[in-house]
Enzyme design. Structure first.
Site, PDB file in Angstrom:
ATOM      1  N   ASP A  16       0.811  -1.226   0.000  1.00 22.99           N
ATOM      2  CA  ASP A  16       0.000   0.000   0.000  1.00 22.99           C
ATOM      3  C   ASP A  16       0.843   1.273   0.000  1.00 22.99           C
ATOM      4  O   ASP A  16       0.468   2.283   0.595  1.00 22.99           O
ATOM      5  CB  ASP A  16      -0.983   0.008   1.190  1.00 22.99           C
ATOM      6  CG  ASP A  16      -1.857  -1.235   1.198  1.00 22.99           C
ATOM      7  OD1 ASP A  16      -2.215  -1.707   0.107  1.00 22.99           O
ATOM      8  OD2 ASP A  16      -2.163  -1.734   2.295  1.00 22.99           O
ATOM      9  N   LYS A  19       1.946   1.796  -5.246  1.00 17.33           N
ATOM     10  CA  LYS A  19       2.503   1.155  -6.459  1.00 17.33           C
ATOM     11  C   LYS A  19       1.578   1.358  -7.656  1.00 17.33           C
ATOM     12  O   LYS A  19       2.023   1.597  -8.771  1.00 17.33           O
ATOM     13  CB  LYS A  19       2.701  -0.358  -6.221  1.00 17.33           C
ATOM     14  CG  LYS A  19       3.703  -0.676  -5.120  1.00 17.33           C
ATOM     15  CD  LYS A  19       3.794  -2.162  -4.858  1.00 17.33           C
ATOM     16  CE  LYS A  19       2.567  -2.754  -4.243  1.00 17.33           C
ATOM     17  NZ  LYS A  19       2.270  -2.289  -2.865  1.00 17.33           N
ATOM     18  N   LYS A  21      -0.590   3.793  -8.266  1.00 16.48           N
ATOM     19  CA  LYS A  21      -0.515   5.171  -8.765  1.00 16.48           C
ATOM     20  C   LYS A  21       0.749   5.378  -9.598  1.00 16.48           C
ATOM     21  O   LYS A  21       0.703   5.944 -10.693  1.00 16.48           O
ATOM     22  CB  LYS A  21      -0.536   6.170  -7.594  1.00 16.48           C
ATOM     23  CG  LYS A  21      -0.389   7.578  -8.102  1.00 16.48           C
ATOM     24  CD  LYS A  21      -0.028   8.637  -7.107  1.00 16.48           C
ATOM     25  CE  LYS A  21       0.772   9.701  -7.875  1.00 16.48           C
ATOM     26  NZ  LYS A  21       0.803  11.013  -7.258  1.00 16.48           N
ATOM     27  N   GLY A  43      -4.353  -4.676  -3.656  1.00 14.94           N
ATOM     28  CA  GLY A  43      -5.375  -3.692  -4.015  1.00 14.94           C
ATOM     29  C   GLY A  43      -4.653  -2.431  -4.434  1.00 14.94           C
ATOM     30  O   GLY A  43      -3.910  -1.859  -3.641  1.00 14.94           O
ATOM     31  N   HIS A  44      -4.802  -2.048  -5.689  1.00 13.19           N
ATOM     32  CA  HIS A  44      -4.065  -0.898  -6.218  1.00 13.19           C
ATOM     33  C   HIS A  44      -5.055   0.164  -6.691  1.00 13.19           C
ATOM     34  O   HIS A  44      -5.970  -0.136  -7.455  1.00 13.19           O
ATOM     35  CB  HIS A  44      -3.151  -1.346  -7.366  1.00 13.19           C
ATOM     36  CG  HIS A  44      -2.116  -2.346  -6.925  1.00 13.19           C
ATOM     37  ND1 HIS A  44      -1.292  -3.000  -7.792  1.00 13.19           N
ATOM     38  CD2 HIS A  44      -1.779  -2.803  -5.695  1.00 13.19           C
ATOM     39  CE1 HIS A  44      -0.485  -3.800  -7.109  1.00 13.19           C
ATOM     40  NE2 HIS A  44      -0.772  -3.707  -5.830  1.00 13.19           N
ATOM     41  N   ARG A 144       2.660 -29.619  -6.159  1.00 14.51           N
ATOM     42  CA  ARG A 144       2.517 -30.031  -7.570  1.00 14.51           C
ATOM     43  C   ARG A 144       1.167 -30.676  -7.869  1.00 14.51           C
ATOM     44  O   ARG A 144       1.065 -31.522  -8.747  1.00 14.51           O
ATOM     45  CB  ARG A 144       3.691 -30.920  -8.014  1.00 14.51           C
ATOM     46  CG  ARG A 144       5.039 -30.220  -7.830  1.00 14.51           C
ATOM     47  CD  ARG A 144       6.169 -30.962  -8.465  1.00 14.51           C
ATOM     48  NE  ARG A 144       6.346 -32.289  -7.947  1.00 14.51           N
ATOM     49  CZ  ARG A 144       7.119 -32.600  -6.912  1.00 14.51           C
ATOM     50  NH1 ARG A 144       7.796 -31.659  -6.306  1.00 14.51           N
ATOM     51  NH2 ARG A 144       7.232 -33.847  -6.505  1.00 14.51           N
ATOM     52  N   GLN A 226       2.243  -6.185  -3.054  1.00 18.91           N
ATOM     53  CA  GLN A 226       2.754  -6.315  -1.678  1.00 18.91           C
ATOM     54  C   GLN A 226       4.016  -5.462  -1.480  1.00 18.91           C
ATOM     55  O   GLN A 226       4.227  -4.509  -2.216  1.00 18.91           O
ATOM     56  CB  GLN A 226       3.031  -7.784  -1.309  1.00 18.91           C
ATOM     57  CG  GLN A 226       1.787  -8.623  -1.117  1.00 18.91           C
ATOM     58  CD  GLN A 226       1.144  -9.114  -2.405  1.00 18.91           C
ATOM     59  OE1 GLN A 226       1.814  -9.646  -3.264  1.00 18.91           O
ATOM     60  NE2 GLN A 226      -0.145  -8.946  -2.535  1.00 18.91           N
ATOM     61  N   THR A 302      -7.656  -1.451   0.765  1.00 17.63           N
ATOM     62  CA  THR A 302      -8.388  -1.429  -0.503  1.00 17.63           C
ATOM     63  C   THR A 302      -9.079  -2.773  -0.723  1.00 17.63           C
ATOM     64  O   THR A 302     -10.153  -2.857  -1.298  1.00 17.63           O
ATOM     65  CB  THR A 302      -7.400  -1.193  -1.687  1.00 17.63           C
ATOM     66  OG1 THR A 302      -6.522  -0.142  -1.344  1.00 17.63           O
ATOM     67  CG2 THR A 302      -8.104  -0.862  -2.970  1.00 17.63           C
ATOM     68  N   THR A 303      -8.451  -3.843  -0.257  1.00 20.32           N
ATOM     69  CA  THR A 303      -8.966  -5.188  -0.495  1.00 20.32           C
ATOM     70  C   THR A 303      -9.952  -5.619   0.577  1.00 20.32           C
ATOM     71  O   THR A 303     -10.994  -6.182   0.280  1.00 20.32           O
ATOM     72  CB  THR A 303      -7.774  -6.184  -0.579  1.00 20.32           C
ATOM     73  OG1 THR A 303      -6.960  -5.764  -1.664  1.00 20.32           O
ATOM     74  CG2 THR A 303      -8.223  -7.606  -0.822  1.00 20.32           C
ATOM     75  N   GLY A 305     -10.792  -3.531   3.527  1.00 19.45           N
ATOM     76  CA  GLY A 305     -11.400  -2.433   4.293  1.00 19.45           C
ATOM     77  C   GLY A 305     -10.915  -2.373   5.734  1.00 19.45           C
ATOM     78  O   GLY A 305     -11.373  -1.551   6.518  1.00 19.45           O
ATOM     79  N   PRO A 307      -8.821  -1.447   9.058  1.00 18.52           N
ATOM     80  CA  PRO A 307      -7.980  -0.299   9.416  1.00 18.52           C
ATOM     81  C   PRO A 307      -6.515  -0.741   9.425  1.00 18.52           C
ATOM     82  O   PRO A 307      -6.192  -1.810   9.957  1.00 18.52           O
ATOM     83  CB  PRO A 307      -8.447   0.078  10.823  1.00 18.52           C
ATOM     84  CG  PRO A 307      -9.334  -1.017  11.288  1.00 18.52           C
ATOM     85  CD  PRO A 307      -9.722  -1.867  10.121  1.00 18.52           C
ATOM     86  N   SER A 422       5.633  12.077  -4.766  1.00 21.03           N
ATOM     87  CA  SER A 422       4.178  12.069  -4.924  1.00 21.03           C
ATOM     88  C   SER A 422       3.544  12.805  -3.753  1.00 21.03           C
ATOM     89  O   SER A 422       3.841  12.511  -2.596  1.00 21.03           O
ATOM     90  CB  SER A 422       3.709  10.610  -4.987  1.00 21.03           C
ATOM     91  OG  SER A 422       2.322  10.525  -4.856  1.00 21.03           O
TER      92      SER A 422
END
Ligand code: GDP
Ligand code: IMO
Ligand code: MG
Length: 433
Positions: A16, A19, A21, A43-44, A144, A226, A302-303, A305, A307, A422
């Site tokens: 998080d 990446k 952005k 989650g991006h 396998r 990650q 993002t994935t 929710g 905190p 950024s």
């Protein structure tokens, strides 16, 4: 992207870092954008023209219609999630220029049930997984008896493989963990043959395609998921994910050899640290201050929710990432968020039992004991819309002096250039030094 054809973006903390952005920002110069590991535990978020896109499996170059997005062999795919993502993009009018490696492994419903059962079993030695089935699918790949996406295009072979994997997984879920699993093998078979119909057109030999693309001088941008501390080998094991995410895995997870090839490796560093899930966290803030930072930075997964735990920037962690990934450039994100605090801290070393430690220890007990050694800085004025526009227009020189002091101190400490900055979530709130 100058002469360098290959650029790899990796997370340098616990994920998080931004990446998505930064991948979207650089994708304008790319012919291909490739995911090479992880799955929909990632989650991006991209914000372009005031539209927000949340991606889990699809590479963050997808908003450029001419860029080919590749999901490499190293990614683990939940086909249901992938199809939903494709649908969402198409409904918003985006072209889905996507190719999926036939060698990528599939997350099956029993992997998700197994992840749930494992999380209970591992307790405080678990990682607080996203319950997306990541550890079980990676384990099946190593056993396998995993199922690759190419397998569902061959119904007879798929049937035989599914039987082996189903019996193994259901046995453990029901007999070892005493949990229930109700979906029958026939239901799963039919469900996945349905996915095969919808995904068929995307599945191909992406390893060969990337090889040809490289030979033909194309620009290839790799998007990591990650972050280094979640890497299966180099992260804070066992509080990690189950894939490798450092830059050298880009070759393994896409089938393109990178030996002797010039690469630009961008390490994503958030100006503070966040962590979803369990592990030692040396610079973690006390709840009252944590809440302030969490809300200021909107640090909710993002994935899932959930905190996120938050703390000050940890340069011991960043040093390890630079070393293990061979980072050439740092992208420092979310600098705007730190303007909410008058004083900000940066951890430059750990104190472990009276000893000053500047490199990340492997030992979990040492990490649990480690105390942060901080350098304190005065923060900068709030970054208003007007200020942000001024930075975009005039670049690095327009940044507040205090912010430049902070950036230049970090550069010295980690011996790496911080040349991508950024200061907001939008694509254009980015400057190159
Ligand atoms: P990833 O997993 O590394 O791609 O990061 P995520 O997208 O999960 O989380 C990063 C969050 O920070 C997203 O909501 C981004 O929109 C946002 N973001 C990225 N860079 C910046 C920045 O410089 N400033 C602010 N305020 N938000 C940012
Ligand atoms: P992006 O790409 C933050 C964390 C989980 C958990 C551990 C293992 O958005 O940066 P898993 O489900 O992989 O078995 O969970 O890893 N985790 C992430 N945390 N960002 C991510 O991805 C993550 N992917 C996994 O919270 O602690
Ligand atoms: Mg994320």
């Amino acid at each position: 992207m100058d002469k360098t054809q290959i650029t790899i973006i990796v997370g340098s903390q616990w994920g998080d870092e931004g990446k998505g952005k930064i991948t979207d920002y650089f994708a304008i110069n790319a012919d291909y954008v490739v995911r090479f590991q992880g799955g929909n535990n990632a989650g991006h978020t991209l914000i372009v023209n005031n539209e927000t896109y949340k991606l889990h499996l699809i590479p963050s170059g997808i908003l450029y219609p001419n860029v080919i997005s590749i999901i490499g062999n190293g990614v683990v795919i939940d086909p249901k999630v992938l199809l939903q993502e494709i649908k969402n993009l198409k409904e918003r009018g985006n072209k889905v220029n996507l190719k999926i490696s036939e060698r990528a492994h599939l997350i099956m419903p029993y992997h998700i049930a197994m992840d749930e059962a494992l999380s209970g079993h591992q307790g405080e030695l678990g990682a607080g997984s996203t319950k997306r089935g990541i550890a079980p699918v990676c384990a099946d790949k190593a056993y396998r008896h995993g199922i690759r996406i190419g397998d569902i295009l061959e119904p007879e072979l798929f049937k035989i493989k599914l039987k082996k994997a189903y019996d193994f997984n259901i046995g453990i879920i029901t007999k070892v963990f005493q949990s229930s699993f109700t979906q029958s093998i026939d239901e799963i078979y039919d469900e996945y043959l349905g996915y095969a119909k919808e995904l068929k057109g995307y599945i191909t030999d992406t390893e060969l395609e990337l090889h040809k693309a490289y030979k033909n001088g194309k620009n290839i941008l790799y998007e990591g998921a990650q972050g280094m501390s979640l890497d299966l080998d180099h992260g804070m094991y066992p509080h990690t994910t189950s894939t490798n995410n450092i830059a050298s895995y880009a070759g393994v997870g896409s089938g393109l050899s990178m030996y002797g090839v010039q690469t630009k490796i961008i390490g994503l560093v958030k100006a503070y640290v966040s962590r979803v899930g369990v592990s030692p966290f040396v610079t973690e803030l006390e709840e009252e201050k944590a809440k302030e930072l969490r809300d200021a930075g909107n640090e909710y997964g993002t994935t899932t929710g959930r905190p996120r735990r938050v703390g000050w920037l940890d340069l011991v962690q960043v040093r390890q990432s630079i070393r293990t990934s061979g980072i050439t450039d740092i992208a420092l994100t979310k600098l705007d968020i730190l303007s909410n605090f008058e004083k900000i801290k940066v951890c430059i070393a750990y104190d472990i039992d009276g000893e000053r430690v500047t490199e990340m220890p492997a030992s979990l007990s040492k990490l649990r004991q480690a105390k942060p050694i901080y350098e304190t800085f005065t923060s900068w004025e709030k970054i208003t819309e007007e200020k942000s526009n001024e930075f975009i227009k005039n670049g690095y020189t327009a940044l507040p002096e205090k912010m430049k002091e902070y950036i230049e101190f970090i550069e010295q400490e980690i011996e790496c250039m911080v040349n991508i900055i950024s200061f907001g979530p939008k694509r254009n709130q980015t400057i190159i030094k």
